[in-house]
Enzyme design. Structure first.
Site, PDB file in Angstrom:
ATOM      1  N   ASP A   4      -6.560   0.563   6.870  1.00  0.00           N
ATOM      2  CA  ASP A   4      -7.009  -0.423   7.863  1.00  0.00           C
ATOM      3  C   ASP A   4      -5.858  -1.403   8.081  1.00  0.00           C
ATOM      4  O   ASP A   4      -5.864  -2.522   7.573  1.00  0.00           O
ATOM      5  CB  ASP A   4      -8.261  -1.141   7.343  1.00  0.00           C
ATOM      6  CG  ASP A   4      -8.773  -2.156   8.343  1.00  0.00           C
ATOM      7  OD1 ASP A   4      -8.316  -2.133   9.503  1.00  0.00           O
ATOM      8  OD2 ASP A   4      -9.609  -2.990   7.962  1.00  0.00           O
ATOM      9  N   SER A   5      -4.893  -0.962   8.843  1.00  0.00           N
ATOM     10  CA  SER A   5      -3.658  -1.735   8.992  1.00  0.00           C
ATOM     11  C   SER A   5      -3.680  -2.589  10.253  1.00  0.00           C
ATOM     12  O   SER A   5      -4.489  -2.374  11.157  1.00  0.00           O
ATOM     13  CB  SER A   5      -2.476  -0.779   9.076  1.00  0.00           C
ATOM     14  OG  SER A   5      -2.630   0.024  10.214  1.00  0.00           O
ATOM     15  N   PRO A  62       4.174  -6.478   8.209  1.00  0.00           N
ATOM     16  CA  PRO A  62       3.787  -5.764   6.995  1.00  0.00           C
ATOM     17  C   PRO A  62       3.157  -4.390   7.248  1.00  0.00           C
ATOM     18  O   PRO A  62       3.135  -3.543   6.364  1.00  0.00           O
ATOM     19  CB  PRO A  62       2.785  -6.702   6.320  1.00  0.00           C
ATOM     20  CG  PRO A  62       2.480  -7.779   7.272  1.00  0.00           C
ATOM     21  CD  PRO A  62       3.512  -7.779   8.355  1.00  0.00           C
ATOM     22  N   GLY A 119       0.818  -1.218   0.000  1.00  0.00           N
ATOM     23  CA  GLY A 119       0.000   0.000   0.000  1.00  0.00           C
ATOM     24  C   GLY A 119       0.847   1.261   0.000  1.00  0.00           C
ATOM     25  O   GLY A 119       0.460   2.265  -0.610  1.00  0.00           O
TER      26      GLY A 119
HETATM   27  N1  SPD Z   1      -4.433  -3.743  17.368  1.00  0.00           N
HETATM   28  C1  SPD Z   1      -5.138  -4.311  16.272  1.00  0.00           C
HETATM   29  C2  SPD Z   1      -5.544  -3.332  15.261  1.00  0.00           C
HETATM   30  C3  SPD Z   1      -6.163  -4.002  14.102  1.00  0.00           C
HETATM   31  C4  SPD Z   1      -6.738  -3.051  13.154  1.00  0.00           C
HETATM   32  N2  SPD Z   1      -7.084  -3.639  11.912  1.00  0.00           N
HETATM   33  C5  SPD Z   1      -8.166  -4.493  11.938  1.00  0.00           C
HETATM   34  C6  SPD Z   1      -8.521  -5.056  10.635  1.00  0.00           C
HETATM   35  C7  SPD Z   1      -9.973  -5.269  10.529  1.00  0.00           C
HETATM   36  N3  SPD Z   1     -10.448  -5.071   9.233  1.00  0.00           N
END
Ligand code: SPD
Length: 278
Positions: free
Chosen positions: A155-156, A162, A138
């Site tokens: 949305d990491s 990664p 990304g």
């Molecule tokens: N601490 C965990 C954070 C996760 C955030 N991403 C969630 C992905 C859901 N689509």
């Protein structure tokens, strides 16, 4: 015999009782696990970090998708999701007919495959014909599309593995360049209880680069500390103020997002406010 799984993170543990493990894959990038739990439906973990449970994923995904949509000062047409391979943010964005194109860039195709197989209620986001999937990094992807998107949602996972480059200043500057005039970003900004330095760092980058920015808190009990942030930032208008509101069937359908929650999410406890003012 009882089985429990734990996310152990920053000296904390969050433990959930499970019935069975549905998926256990080591991809090129990370360890992907999906469990059927006793009380929380399904649970997706990446490298031992909880990404979602059926129990409360609506809270996170609604806020991550609808806050940027409604705070965008122009009527958004093009959205990009970076990460978010499970499809939950896509599913929520798909509820907006105004969006003409919804792109997603996810680094790990195996997360998508696992979600499609075991989490169809979130991965249904991919069924929308407006969705175009790019498998790749990304941080690199976003550099190739200057002035293109009205909304970019990051949305990491946590900033290890990664997800790491998605928490750097250079990435935030690239996000800004990829926005069309009036565009907005919404990024996963961690918990001010669990990872205060990360939350602070992200909010600082956004504040330095954009005219309006802020940390919006979301209650998600299955993330350690029960709270997580979405950092919103834009050059146009105030991120705290929705410009449009859910109406009709969508208004009834949403379980977490309301215009009041949108405004209220930026009201932080004093210590967190002070953390972000430093
Ligand atoms: N601490 C965990 C954070 C996760 C955030 N991403 C969630 C992905 C859901 N689509």
């Amino acid at each position: 015999m009882e089985r429990w799984v734990s996310e152990v993170n920053a000296g904390w543990g969050l433990t959930v009782k499970v019935k069975e493990q549905l998926c256990d894959i080591q991809s090129q990038f990370q360890h992907i696990e999906i469990f059927e739990t006793v009380n929380l439906g399904k649970l997706l973990m990446l490298d031992g970090i909880v990404q979602l449970t059926s129990y409360d994923e609506f809270a996170y995904h609604e806020m991550m998708a609808h806050m940027p949509f409604y705070a965008c000062s122009r009527l958004p047409e093009r959205a990009l999701v970076i990460g978010g391979g499970d499809g939950g943010v896509l599913r929520e964005l798909g509820k907006h007919p105004e969006l003409k194109e919804i792109h997603i860039c996810e680094i790990d195709g195996e997360v998508i495959e696992a979600a499609k197989k075991f989490l169809p209620e979130t991965a249904c986001g991919y069924d929308d014909p407006r969705v175009k999937l790019y498998i790749g990094d990304g941080a690199q992807f976003v550099r190739k599309r200057p002035g293109f998107y009205d909304i970019i949602i990051v949305d990491s996972t946590d900033p290890a593995g990664p997800g790491e480059p998605l928490f750097g200043r250079a990435f935030y500057a690239d996000l800004k360049r990829s926005l069309r005039e009036g565009g907005i970003i919404g990024t996963q900004a961690e918990s001010y209880y669990l990872l205060p330095e990360i939350a602070q760092r992200v909010v600082r980058f956004a504040g330095e680069l954009f005219k309006s920015s802020g940390f919006a808190q979301i209650n998600v009990p299955t993330y350690p500390t029960g709270v997580i942030g979405c950092c919103l930032a834009t050059e146009a208008g105030d991120v705290r103020e929705p410009k449009r509101f859910p109406e009709g069937a969508l208004k009834e359908e949403l379980r977490y997002y309301t215009p009041e929650i949108h405004r209220g999410a930026f009201m932080l406890p004093r210590f967190a406010q002070e953390l972000f003012e430093k």
